[in-house]
Design a protein around this motif. Sequence first.
Motif, PDB file in Angstrom:
ATOM      1  N   ASN A  94      67.939 -85.957  37.194  1.00  0.00           N
ATOM      2  CA  ASN A  94      68.714 -87.169  36.916  1.00  0.00           C
ATOM      3  C   ASN A  94      69.169 -87.232  35.469  1.00  0.00           C
ATOM      4  OD1 ASN A  94      68.417 -88.181  39.569  1.00  0.00           O
ATOM      5  ND2 ASN A  94      66.389 -88.998  39.057  1.00  0.00           N
ATOM      6  N   HIS A  95      68.424 -86.603  34.588  1.00  0.00           N
ATOM      7  CA  HIS A  95      68.757 -86.591  33.165  1.00  0.00           C
ATOM      8  C   HIS A  95      69.349 -85.252  32.727  1.00  0.00           C
ATOM      9  CE1 HIS A  95      65.524 -89.929  32.397  1.00  0.00           C
ATOM     10  NE2 HIS A  95      66.648 -90.409  32.892  1.00  0.00           N
ATOM     11  N   ASN A  96      69.439 -84.318  33.657  1.00  0.00           N
ATOM     12  CA  ASN A  96      69.934 -82.967  33.347  1.00  0.00           C
ATOM     13  C   ASN A  96      69.093 -82.314  32.251  1.00  0.00           C
ATOM     14  OD1 ASN A  96      71.653 -80.765  33.776  1.00  0.00           O
ATOM     15  ND2 ASN A  96      73.035 -81.396  32.132  1.00  0.00           N
ATOM     16  N   THR A  97      67.780 -82.529  32.336  1.00  0.00           N
ATOM     17  CA  THR A  97      66.865 -81.910  31.384  1.00  0.00           C
ATOM     18  C   THR A  97      66.132 -80.758  32.060  1.00  0.00           C
ATOM     19  OG1 THR A  97      65.164 -83.548  31.936  1.00  0.00           O
ATOM     20  CG2 THR A  97      66.544 -83.978  30.000  1.00  0.00           C
TER      21      THR A  97
ATOM     22  N   TYR B  36      57.951 -76.483  22.396  1.00  0.00           N
ATOM     23  CA  TYR B  36      58.894 -76.450  21.275  1.00  0.00           C
ATOM     24  C   TYR B  36      60.088 -77.361  21.531  1.00  0.00           C
ATOM     25  CZ  TYR B  36      62.214 -74.615  17.833  1.00  0.00           C
ATOM     26  OH  TYR B  36      63.117 -74.496  16.804  1.00  0.00           O
ATOM     27  N   TYR B  37      60.487 -78.082  20.476  1.00  0.00           N
ATOM     28  CA  TYR B  37      61.652 -78.961  20.522  1.00  0.00           C
ATOM     29  C   TYR B  37      62.662 -78.487  19.477  1.00  0.00           C
ATOM     30  CZ  TYR B  37      57.954 -81.723  22.715  1.00  0.00           C
ATOM     31  OH  TYR B  37      56.892 -82.131  23.499  1.00  0.00           O
ATOM     32  N   HIS B  38      63.877 -78.199  19.920  1.00  0.00           N
ATOM     33  CA  HIS B  38      64.883 -77.634  19.018  1.00  0.00           C
ATOM     34  C   HIS B  38      65.489 -78.695  18.108  1.00  0.00           C
ATOM     35  CE1 HIS B  38      68.476 -79.322  20.979  1.00  0.00           C
ATOM     36  NE2 HIS B  38      67.887 -79.082  22.144  1.00  0.00           N
ATOM     37  N   GLY B  39      66.182 -78.228  17.067  1.00  0.00           N
ATOM     38  CA  GLY B  39      66.854 -79.105  16.131  1.00  0.00           C
ATOM     39  C   GLY B  39      68.305 -79.344  16.500  1.00  0.00           C
ATOM     40  N   GLY B  40      69.045 -79.934  15.547  1.00  0.00           N
ATOM     41  CA  GLY B  40      70.445 -80.255  15.780  1.00  0.00           C
ATOM     42  C   GLY B  40      70.766 -81.710  15.482  1.00  0.00           C
ATOM     43  N   GLY B  41      69.893 -82.370  14.713  1.00  0.00           N
ATOM     44  CA  GLY B  41      70.158 -83.746  14.323  1.00  0.00           C
ATOM     45  C   GLY B  41      70.221 -84.718  15.474  1.00  0.00           C
ATOM     46  N   PHE B  42      69.600 -84.373  16.585  1.00  0.00           N
ATOM     47  CA  PHE B  42      69.580 -85.165  17.824  1.00  0.00           C
ATOM     48  C   PHE B  42      70.921 -85.176  18.544  1.00  0.00           C
ATOM     49  CE2 PHE B  42      66.463 -87.311  15.009  1.00  0.00           C
ATOM     50  CZ  PHE B  42      65.315 -87.091  15.743  1.00  0.00           C
TER      51      PHE B  42
ATOM     52  N   PRO C  68      75.036 -89.304  20.656  1.00  0.00           N
ATOM     53  CA  PRO C  68      74.882 -90.746  20.853  1.00  0.00           C
ATOM     54  C   PRO C  68      74.961 -91.184  22.313  1.00  0.00           C
ATOM     55  CG  PRO C  68      77.125 -90.287  20.211  1.00  0.00           C
ATOM     56  CD  PRO C  68      76.395 -88.965  20.177  1.00  0.00           C
ATOM     57  N   GLU C  69      75.218 -90.218  23.199  1.00  0.00           N
ATOM     58  CA  GLU C  69      75.263 -90.575  24.609  1.00  0.00           C
ATOM     59  C   GLU C  69      73.919 -91.123  25.081  1.00  0.00           C
ATOM     60  OE1 GLU C  69      78.374 -87.596  23.642  1.00  0.00           O
ATOM     61  OE2 GLU C  69      76.210 -87.678  23.302  1.00  0.00           O
ATOM     62  N   HIS C  70      72.854 -90.614  24.492  1.00  0.00           N
ATOM     63  CA  HIS C  70      71.496 -91.068  24.824  1.00  0.00           C
ATOM     64  C   HIS C  70      70.741 -91.212  23.504  1.00  0.00           C
ATOM     65  CE1 HIS C  70      72.381 -90.034  28.995  1.00  0.00           C
ATOM     66  NE2 HIS C  70      72.860 -88.895  28.534  1.00  0.00           N
TER      67      HIS C  70
ATOM     68  N   PRO D 260      68.819 -96.324  17.458  1.00  0.00           N
ATOM     69  CA  PRO D 260      69.285 -97.447  18.283  1.00  0.00           C
ATOM     70  C   PRO D 260      70.338 -98.254  17.535  1.00  0.00           C
ATOM     71  CG  PRO D 260      66.889 -97.284  18.351  1.00  0.00           C
ATOM     72  CD  PRO D 260      67.353 -96.324  17.299  1.00  0.00           C
ATOM     73  N   ILE D 261      71.316 -98.764  18.260  1.00  0.00           N
ATOM     74  CA  ILE D 261      72.387 -99.540  17.636  1.00  0.00           C
ATOM     75  C   ILE D 261      71.813-100.773  16.946  1.00  0.00           C
ATOM     76  CG2 ILE D 261      74.454-100.925  18.113  1.00  0.00           C
ATOM     77  CD1 ILE D 261      75.113 -98.962  20.355  1.00  0.00           C
TER      78      ILE D 261
END
Length: 334
Positions: A60-63, A93-99, A133-135, A241-242
């Motif tokens: 559902n989250h394409n993860t 492991y969690y990759h980078g990329g500024g989220f 920013p989509e999620h 968060p906005i």
Amino acid sequence: MSGDQTAPPVSTIDPYEYLQIIQNSDGTIKRLYEIPSTPAAPDHNGSTPVITKDVTLNPNHNTWVRIFLPRQALDNTSTNNSVGNTKLPLIVYYHGGGFILLSTDSTMNHDFCFNMALQLSAVVVSVEYRLAPEHRLPAAYDDAVEALHWIKCTQEKLLRDFADYSKCFLMGTSAGGNIAYHVGLRASTAVGDFEPLKIKGLILHHPFFGGSKRTESELRLLNTPVLPLCSTDLMWKLALPIGVDRDHEYCNPTVGDGFDQFDQIRELGWWVVVTGCDGDPLIDRQMELVEMLKKKGVKVKAQFNEGDYHGVELMDATKANALFVFLMYFLEKC
């Protein structure tokens, strides 16, 4: 440590151009640069030293996750006829990329995890999480925690047969280091929820933190060609968060209740490794985190190199190998 806030810093770099993104009217972004990717290689003919496999996490989250298993583990099983003799430490492991950028299958991330699994003789599970920013945050944190729950329950043979669940480490680079930190805080208050996984420590590789008040290193490296300050500001603007600023606890570890949660990490006996370098605008914040952890009595190992830049080990194989030697000592110590 702190910088002058009387006037905003003047940057000569356009952050949108630097990050190769365009902001759409609906708040999403268009990513202009097609980042090279590498497919998984299950390897049916024995030609690769590390077997890689992609497994869906949440459709559902394409993860999903990519598993890296050193082939030597399979060879040992065949030789010894005993799976138990071949179980290896597990690195999530969690990759980078500024989220907001990159993926688990981005070639730079794939190669880093491939070589890490090989050099450390470890099973690596690299997590594909939802991007902002989509999620916006905490989506990435939620996906990262969901991956731990999946690991503890899965019947995937590459994990069940070869990963030592009693020797689990959470690791991330840059934004991934921020994720590993926040997932560690969550997990430290609910260790029973993750059994049989037993987390032994956190490895924060050039972790991505920020704050409203500028640090000396941020001002000194304002227009550095690798991670200029305007780009980190934009990443946080798109990821948080906005309606909140960079003094939100997701960005700034010196605020919120994270400091109190260090007590739990200390009591659990977890180690925290923090690595960085003096060419990274984030180094002051990383060093500040180290000092916070030490004051709380957490077991900390820090390594800050001279003359390097943010994320250098993903670009320079020689630097990566030096990092893996350092991490090998840490894994053995734990």
